[in-house]
Design an enzyme around this catalytic site. Structure first.
Site, PDB file in Angstrom:
ATOM      1  N   HIS A 134       0.932  -1.097  -0.026  1.00 56.11           N
ATOM      2  CA  HIS A 134       0.009  -0.178   0.100  1.00 56.11           C
ATOM      3  C   HIS A 134       0.863   1.289  -0.089  1.00 56.11           C
ATOM      4  O   HIS A 134       0.561   2.001  -0.797  1.00 56.11           O
ATOM      5  CB  HIS A 134      -1.028   0.081   1.246  1.00 56.11           C
ATOM      6  CG  HIS A 134      -1.783   1.014   1.131  1.00 56.11           C
ATOM      7  ND1 HIS A 134      -3.049   1.183   0.809  1.00 56.11           N
ATOM      8  CD2 HIS A 134      -1.583   2.164   1.760  1.00 56.11           C
ATOM      9  CE1 HIS A 134      -3.560   2.472   0.995  1.00 56.11           C
ATOM     10  NE2 HIS A 134      -2.637   3.175   1.664  1.00 56.11           N
ATOM     11  N   GLU A 135       1.748   1.221   1.033  1.00 54.70           N
ATOM     12  CA  GLU A 135       2.697   2.507   0.930  1.00 54.70           C
ATOM     13  C   GLU A 135       3.554   2.738  -0.263  1.00 54.70           C
ATOM     14  O   GLU A 135       3.648   3.830  -0.762  1.00 54.70           O
ATOM     15  CB  GLU A 135       3.719   2.391   2.042  1.00 54.70           C
ATOM     16  CG  GLU A 135       2.886   2.459   3.600  1.00 54.70           C
ATOM     17  CD  GLU A 135       1.780   3.905   3.698  1.00 54.70           C
ATOM     18  OE1 GLU A 135       2.649   4.934   3.202  1.00 54.70           O
ATOM     19  OE2 GLU A 135       0.829   3.891   3.850  1.00 54.70           O
ATOM     20  N   HIS A 138       1.539   4.501  -3.008  1.00 52.33           N
ATOM     21  CA  HIS A 138       1.475   5.764  -2.968  1.00 52.33           C
ATOM     22  C   HIS A 138       2.701   6.287  -3.544  1.00 52.33           C
ATOM     23  O   HIS A 138       2.340   7.366  -4.257  1.00 52.33           O
ATOM     24  CB  HIS A 138       1.285   6.175  -1.643  1.00 52.33           C
ATOM     25  CG  HIS A 138       0.221   5.994  -0.836  1.00 52.33           C
ATOM     26  ND1 HIS A 138      -1.055   6.928  -1.267  1.00 52.33           N
ATOM     27  CD2 HIS A 138      -0.249   5.439   0.302  1.00 52.33           C
ATOM     28  CE1 HIS A 138      -2.117   6.576  -0.646  1.00 52.33           C
ATOM     29  NE2 HIS A 138      -1.547   5.765   0.449  1.00 52.33           N
ATOM     30  N   GLU A 195      -6.230   6.916  -1.906  1.00 53.74           N
ATOM     31  CA  GLU A 195      -6.306   5.719  -0.698  1.00 53.74           C
ATOM     32  C   GLU A 195      -6.843   4.691  -1.646  1.00 53.74           C
ATOM     33  O   GLU A 195      -6.389   3.343  -1.380  1.00 53.74           O
ATOM     34  CB  GLU A 195      -7.244   5.973   0.443  1.00 53.74           C
ATOM     35  CG  GLU A 195      -6.446   6.941   1.629  1.00 53.74           C
ATOM     36  CD  GLU A 195      -5.207   6.028   1.884  1.00 53.74           C
ATOM     37  OE1 GLU A 195      -5.056   4.808   2.221  1.00 53.74           O
ATOM     38  OE2 GLU A 195      -4.240   6.710   2.010  1.00 53.74           O
TER      39      GLU A 195
HETATM   40 ZN   LIG Z   1      -2.569   5.028   1.826  1.00 57.73          ZN
END
Ligand SMILES: [Zn+2]
Length: 269
Positions: A134-135, A138, A195
């Site tokens: 997830h990170e 980004h 997100e």
């Molecule tokens: Zn996030």
């Protein structure tokens, strides 16, 4: 004068549109890697200098191992989808910091920090892969630069006429976006769109790396369970969560596995 200014602004927006390789969407971003990465690299080094970096433990080794697998999966995906060289300026680094804050982040260019406080919620290697994917997503999708671009437009709007994007302004926006100067170095909350994007991309990368995407929804459920406690996870302050996120992740997991099979991954741990 106002008309000229608006034309300039529109031009800036046009020049500043880049295609996100993972979504195919055109996004507003007029910061290049060569502008973003040096700022990120120096802030990252400063952060490591001011915090207690855990070295040589099995946890620290685990963070590095998962990080390398996630980065390699991202590279394979980009190569296969017509973006070879997309990561050429990245300088991946994975560090575990001794701090009970429940948090993790990735700065532009692949500079990752996990706090020891997030490990009990991650629970195991696959849980770490959920957060890592997830990170990293980004960073890959340039979400920080996009947020700065939006901030730049606001600033330009606020000082109509003074249209030059000055270096100190850029640095100020970077510091704001990445929480530099605040005690724990957290970022401003991402938008719900960012997100959702990071969830989807992260799920795909973790599956290609051989991790079970079914675990993603469970990680966020554990995070949600912590949110009612005395010290809600810092991670949630930058990652506003909701039930939609959990049901999305559950719904997307089969597609992530399907995508991973294209890369020869048939079993997931
Ligand atoms: Zn996030």
């Amino acid at each position: 004068m106002k008309k000229i200014f608006l034309t300039f602004l529109m031009l800036l927006v046009l020049i500043g549109c880049k295609t996100n390789p993972f979504t195919g969407k055109s996004t507003l971003n007029f910061y290049s890697n060569s502008q973003m990465f040096p700022m990120a690299f120096s802030q990252y080094d400063q952060f490591l200098g001011e915090n207690k970096v855990v070295k040589g433990t099995s946890d620290a080794q685990m963070i590095t191992k998962v990080g390398q697998r996630i980065a390699s999966a991202a590279e394979r995906w980009l190569d296969a989808n017509g973006y070879p060289g997309y990561l050429k300026d990245y300088q991946w680094e994975y560090n575990l910091v001794q701090d009970e804050t429940v948090n993790a982040w990735c700065m532009p260019g692949g500079k990752i920090v996990f706090y020891t406080g997030i490990l009990p919620i991650a629970q195991n290697e696959t849980g770490i892969a959920v957060v890592m994917g997830h990170e990293v997503a980004h960073a890959l999708a340039d979400h920080g630069a996009q947020r700065m671009s939006a901030g730049t437009l606001q600033q330009i709007g606020a000082v109509a006429g003074n249209v030059a994007i000055q270096d100190d302004k850029t640095r100020g926006l970077f510091n704001q976006a990445y929480g530099v100067g605040s005690q724990i170095g957290v970022m401003l909350p991402f938008s719900r769109n960012h997100e959702t994007e990071a969830d989807r991309i992260g799920l795909q990368i973790m599956a290609i790396a051989g991790y079970n995407p079914d675990e993603a929804a469970k990680l966020w459920q554990r995070m949600k369970a912590e949110s009612g406690g005395q010290a809600p996870p810092e991670f949630l302050s930058t990652h506003p969560s909701n039930d939609t996120r959990i049901s999305n992740l559950t719904a997307w997991a089969p597609a992530a596995k399907q995508e991973a099979r294209k890369f020869g991954v048939t079993s997931f741990k």
